[in-house]
Design an enzyme around this catalytic site. Structure first.
Site, PDB file in Angstrom:
ATOM      1  N   HIS A  31       0.990  -1.177  -0.145  1.00 40.48           N
ATOM      2  CA  HIS A  31      -0.025   0.120   0.056  1.00 40.48           C
ATOM      3  C   HIS A  31       0.857   1.054   0.037  1.00 40.48           C
ATOM      4  CE1 HIS A  31      -3.648  -2.285   0.770  1.00 40.48           C
ATOM      5  NE2 HIS A  31      -3.058  -2.895   1.656  1.00 40.48           N
ATOM      6  N   HIS A  79      -0.637  -6.396  -5.152  1.00 39.01           N
ATOM      7  CA  HIS A  79      -0.777  -7.871  -4.554  1.00 39.01           C
ATOM      8  C   HIS A  79      -0.065  -8.916  -5.460  1.00 39.01           C
ATOM      9  CE1 HIS A  79      -3.051 -11.702  -4.694  1.00 39.01           C
ATOM     10  NE2 HIS A  79      -2.409 -11.610  -3.104  1.00 39.01           N
ATOM     11  N   ASN A 132       0.891 -13.338  -4.944  1.00 46.53           N
ATOM     12  CA  ASN A 132       1.131 -14.788  -4.240  1.00 46.53           C
ATOM     13  C   ASN A 132       1.642 -15.793  -5.113  1.00 46.53           C
ATOM     14  OD1 ASN A 132      -1.067 -16.848  -4.076  1.00 46.53           O
ATOM     15  ND2 ASN A 132      -2.035 -14.803  -4.429  1.00 46.53           N
ATOM     16  N   VAL A 133       2.557 -16.536  -4.606  1.00 48.46           N
ATOM     17  CA  VAL A 133       2.581 -17.899  -5.049  1.00 48.46           C
ATOM     18  C   VAL A 133       2.609 -19.158  -4.013  1.00 48.46           C
ATOM     19  CG1 VAL A 133       4.098 -17.218  -7.353  1.00 48.46           C
ATOM     20  CG2 VAL A 133       5.084 -17.381  -5.163  1.00 48.46           C
ATOM     21  N   ARG A 134       1.920 -20.178  -4.455  1.00 48.64           N
ATOM     22  CA  ARG A 134       1.767 -21.101  -3.304  1.00 48.64           C
ATOM     23  C   ARG A 134       1.705 -22.490  -3.909  1.00 48.64           C
ATOM     24  NH1 ARG A 134      -2.707 -18.194  -4.847  1.00 48.64           N
ATOM     25  NH2 ARG A 134      -4.347 -19.394  -5.638  1.00 48.64           N
ATOM     26  N   HIS A 192     -20.972  -7.480  -5.582  1.00 45.87           N
ATOM     27  CA  HIS A 192     -22.006  -6.602  -4.849  1.00 45.87           C
ATOM     28  C   HIS A 192     -21.669  -5.077  -5.487  1.00 45.87           C
ATOM     29  CE1 HIS A 192     -18.257  -6.658  -2.452  1.00 45.87           C
ATOM     30  NE2 HIS A 192     -18.707  -5.369  -1.721  1.00 45.87           N
ATOM     31  N   GLY A 217      -6.949 -22.566  10.836  1.00 44.72           N
ATOM     32  CA  GLY A 217      -6.184 -22.186  12.131  1.00 44.72           C
ATOM     33  C   GLY A 217      -5.015 -21.484  11.730  1.00 44.72           C
ATOM     34  N   GLY A 218      -4.832 -20.852  10.672  1.00 40.52           N
ATOM     35  CA  GLY A 218      -3.681 -20.086  10.462  1.00 40.52           C
ATOM     36  C   GLY A 218      -3.423 -18.747  11.314  1.00 40.52           C
ATOM     37  N   ARG A 219      -2.466 -18.127  11.417  1.00 41.45           N
ATOM     38  CA  ARG A 219      -2.019 -16.989  12.180  1.00 41.45           C
ATOM     39  C   ARG A 219      -2.849 -15.626  11.489  1.00 41.45           C
ATOM     40  NH1 ARG A 219       2.287 -12.830  12.781  1.00 41.45           N
ATOM     41  NH2 ARG A 219       2.459 -12.278  15.019  1.00 41.45           N
TER      42      ARG A 219
END
Length: 300
Positions: free
Chosen positions: A98, A108, A110-112, A177, A260-262
């Site tokens: 930002h 943004h 991400n790679v996963r 929306h 249950g991630g942080r």
């Protein structure tokens, strides 16, 4: 049994986080990322890095995580029954930047990688990721540059890859929306395994490394642009759209919270400041109104 090198993926992701953080720090010239390492009670952990109050970037987060567990959350196996009864690992790098200056877009990436294993059976695995750009005061040349980098990195993997993953990005980063895209798109892919491990991994690497090539030239070009309170107020208003998407639709956010991630790391994508305004309408013909011409899929 398919030859899947989880270790190589993790090594690349850790190096990618380092590379991106170093490049963004150099671009900012003032602030540095602060690292926060964490462990997850159910298995795994990660390292979150956050930069605040820089000369160029108001806030940025670059997060690496590697989480695992004995079984998938029930909410996930309801949609993917083939994962039931399998232990899983999920690892990735995710970032949101930002900037201070409203003329520099939010970005943004991400790679996963995900794998679910069971004794005596082939693993179920796939890669995912992408990057997208969210300008508030868009420049045609910036959007074209962003998409050209995306197109070039896709080219070695097939003539239809850019068109397919560009269209997937336009569809994914859409707010039903609001009936508008989150920004001007980029690339998005998920469940990628049909190319085999080596080619799929190579593509994920190309996307991760391509982010800096796509973003930094835009930052350098727009950082000196003067702005005032009007632009700042509009930036904060449009950041509200970013929050709406991430909390309502983003698959990564939802999976992280369900598994249950942080929480602090999952929600690091939130902007430090944002605002909402009831029934806001930009002044016809204004720079602010011009943004809305860009919030629909187009060919670049």
């Amino acid at each position: 049994m398919q030859d899947v090198n989880k270790h190589a993926v993790k090594v690349f992701l850790l190096e990618l986080q380092d590379k991106i953080c170093q490049a963004l720090e150099a671009q900012d010239g003032q602030a540095c990322f602060v690292e926060d390492s964490w462990d997850r009670e159910e298995g795994g952990g990660g390292r979150s890095r956050v930069l605040r109050d820089g000369a160029v970037f108001e806030q940025g987060g670059v997060n690496f995580s590697h989480v695992y567990g004995a079984q998938m959350p029930a909410s996930a196996t309801a949609h993917r029954p083939e994962l039931a009864g399998r232990r899983f690992e999920a690892m990735g790098v995710s970032l949101v930047i930002h900037p201070k200056n409203p003329y520099i877009p939010t970005s943004h990436a991400n790679v996963r990688f995900f794998i679910a294993e069971k004794e005596g059976e082939d693993p179920v695995w796939w890669f995912g990721g992408g990057f997208d750009l969210t300008p508030f005061y868009p420049f045609e040349e910036d959007c074209r540059h962003w998409h050209q980098v995306a197109k070039d990195l896709c080219a070695p993997f097939g003539g239809d890859v850019y068109a397919e993953h560009k269209a997937w990005c336009d569809k994914y980063f859409f707010l039903p929306h609001r009936q508008e895209t989150r920004g001007v798109g980029g690339l998005f892919f998920d469940d990628l395994n049909q190319w085999g491990f080596e080619k799929s991994f190579a593509y994920m690497q190309a996307v991760g490394l391509g982010y800096l090539d796509a973003y930094l030239p835009i930052v350098e070009k727009r950082a000196p642009t003067p702005y005032g309170e009007r632009e700042r107020e509009f930036q904060l208003y449009r950041r509200g759209r970013y929050v709406e998407f991430n909390l309502v639709y983003d698959r990564g956010t939802l999976f992280g919270l369900q598994s249950g991630g942080r929480t602090e790391s999952i929600l690091m994508s939130m902007p430090p400041l944002a605002r909402w305004e009831y029934c806001y309408q930009p002044e016809p013909g204004s720079q602010e109104a011009r943004l809305y011409d860009y919030l629909t899929p187009r060919e670049w």
